[in-house]
Scaffold this active site. Sequence first.
Site, PDB file in Angstrom:
ATOM      1  N   SER A 176       0.802  -1.237   0.000  1.00 28.98           N
ATOM      2  CA  SER A 176       0.000   0.000   0.000  1.00 28.98           C
ATOM      3  C   SER A 176       0.830   1.280   0.000  1.00 28.98           C
ATOM      4  O   SER A 176       0.282   2.363  -0.247  1.00 28.98           O
ATOM      5  CB  SER A 176      -0.941   0.008   1.207  1.00 28.98           C
ATOM      6  OG  SER A 176      -2.006  -0.869   0.972  1.00 28.98           O
ATOM      7  N   LYS A 203       0.669   3.440  -2.964  1.00 28.49           N
ATOM      8  CA  LYS A 203      -0.522   4.279  -3.233  1.00 28.49           C
ATOM      9  C   LYS A 203      -0.176   5.773  -3.220  1.00 28.49           C
ATOM     10  O   LYS A 203      -0.791   6.557  -3.940  1.00 28.49           O
ATOM     11  CB  LYS A 203      -1.621   3.977  -2.205  1.00 28.49           C
ATOM     12  CG  LYS A 203      -2.192   2.564  -2.335  1.00 28.49           C
ATOM     13  CD  LYS A 203      -3.083   2.210  -1.141  1.00 28.49           C
ATOM     14  CE  LYS A 203      -3.629   0.794  -1.255  1.00 28.49           C
ATOM     15  NZ  LYS A 203      -4.379   0.369  -0.049  1.00 28.49           N
ATOM     16  N   VAL A 236       1.275  -3.977   3.729  1.00 30.72           N
ATOM     17  CA  VAL A 236       1.241  -5.310   4.348  1.00 30.72           C
ATOM     18  C   VAL A 236       2.523  -6.113   4.109  1.00 30.72           C
ATOM     19  O   VAL A 236       2.664  -7.214   4.627  1.00 30.72           O
ATOM     20  CB  VAL A 236      -0.004  -6.141   3.919  1.00 30.72           C
ATOM     21  CG1 VAL A 236      -1.281  -5.563   4.502  1.00 30.72           C
ATOM     22  CG2 VAL A 236      -0.089  -6.274   2.412  1.00 30.72           C
TER      23      VAL A 236
HETATM   24  O1  DON Z   1      -4.459  -4.809  -2.142  1.00 27.92           O
HETATM   25  C1  DON Z   1      -3.932  -5.382  -1.202  1.00 27.92           C
HETATM   26  O2  DON Z   1      -4.579  -6.041  -0.404  1.00 27.92           O
HETATM   27  C2  DON Z   1      -2.438  -5.271  -1.022  1.00 27.92           C
HETATM   28  N1  DON Z   1      -1.774  -5.339  -2.285  1.00 27.92           N
HETATM   29  C3  DON Z   1      -2.095  -3.984  -0.355  1.00 27.92           C
HETATM   30  C4  DON Z   1      -2.747  -3.823   1.003  1.00 27.92           C
HETATM   31  C5  DON Z   1      -1.905  -3.088   1.974  1.00 27.92           C
HETATM   32  O3  DON Z   1      -0.702  -3.010   1.873  1.00 27.92           O
HETATM   33  C6  DON Z   1      -2.600  -2.532   3.153  1.00 27.92           C
HETATM   34  N2  DON Z   1      -1.659  -1.856   4.029  1.00 27.92           N
HETATM   35  N3  DON Z   1      -1.350  -2.001   5.153  1.00 27.92           N
END
Ligand code: DON
Length: 342
Positions: A99, A102, A293
Site C-alpha cells: 500500500s 498508493k 502489508v
Molecule cells: O491490495 C492489497 O490487499 C495489497 N496489495 C495492499 C494492502 C496493503 O498493503 C494494506 N496496508 N497495510
Amino acid sequence: MQKSLFIKLFVLFVSVNMSCFSLNAQKKSTAISTDNKITEKVLQEVLDQNKHFASQGKVADYIPELGKMNADAIAFSVVDTNGKVISVGDTDKKFTMQSISKIIALMVAVQENGEEAVFKNMGYFGSDKPFNHFGSLEITGKPLNPMMNAGAILTVSMIEGDGETAFQKVLKMVRFITKNNNINYNETVYLSEKETGHRNRGMFYIMKNSGLINGTEDQLDNYFKQCSIEVTAEDLAKIGYFFANECVRFDGDAIYKNTDLSKLIQSQMMVAGMYEFSGEYARRIGLPSKSGVGGGITVSVPGKMGIGVFSAPLDSHGNSVAGYQMILNFSKRFGLNIFAPK
Ligand code: DON
C-alpha cells in the site's frame, strides 16, 4: 557506645552509596544514549529495544507469496534534515511496497490530471474501516480516499496510457525519488496477488459498473504490480523525506518540487495512511505515515526528515508491529510529534 553507633552509621552510609553506584551502573548499561544527534548508534539502540515486538505480530498470508517472508528481518532507516541517509539492521532486505505504492500513484495521477479531476470521484475522508473495505461504493458511489484499496485502484486507472504504462510511470517515480534504478517489481508476488485478489477485482468491477472506471483489467493489474515493487527500508526513508520536503529529493534535486502536492500526500497519509488505526496513530505519533502489508512503513517529518522501517509481522490493522514501536520510540526521543511544541 558512641563508637559503635558511629561504626553502624558508617556501614549504612557505605552500603547506601554502593547500591546507588550499582543502580547507576545498571542504568548506564541499559539506558538509551542521551546525545541528541541522529547517529547509527542511536538507530541501533531504537532497533534493539523494539525488535522483540515482532513476536506479537503475524506475517500477512492472504496474498500467499507474502506468507513466505522472514519474520525476523528488521531494518530502520532515517534520512536526516541534511539529506544524509543513516540505516541499521537488515538494510539490504527487500520487501514489497504494497500500500505504500498508493502515495506514489496518487502523486503521478495528480501531476497528470490535477487534484480536482482525481478527487471528483473520490473523497478525502479518513476511515474507521480496514484497507479492503468498500462499503462507501454502495453508499455514496465513491471510494472514501486514495489510501484504501478501492480509491487506490481508481487512482492508478486515472494515470494515462495502455497496458502497463501507468505502472511503469509509478515505478519510474519510485526510482527517481530513491535514486535507485535497480528497483523493480517482484513478479511472483504480483502473480500471487493477481491470482487471489478477488476482493480487489470485485471493487474494480463495481467501479466499472458505475462508470468510475472505463478501462480493461490491465488497470487492475497495474495496481497489483505497483504493490509488488520491491524496496528496502532506506528507500522508504527517502520517500518519506521527499514528501516531507515539498517533493525535493534527498540529494537536493528539485525537479518535482511542489509544495501543494506534498501537502496533499502528507494529509492523506495522516488521515488514512494507517487505515482504521490512523486516528490513534496520529494521537500517539503525530506524523504523516503510510504502511504496507509487506511490513514497511514510510514516515514524513514535515519540513525535516524521512523515516523508513521494515519488519514483516503485522498487527490486526495490517501495520508492522515492531515498525510502529520503533517509530514511536524514535519520535518521542527526538520530539518529532507535529502536535507538540518544540
Ligand atoms: O491490495 C492489497 O490487499 C495489497 N496489495 C495492499 C494492502 C496493503 O498493503 C494494506 N496496508 N497495510
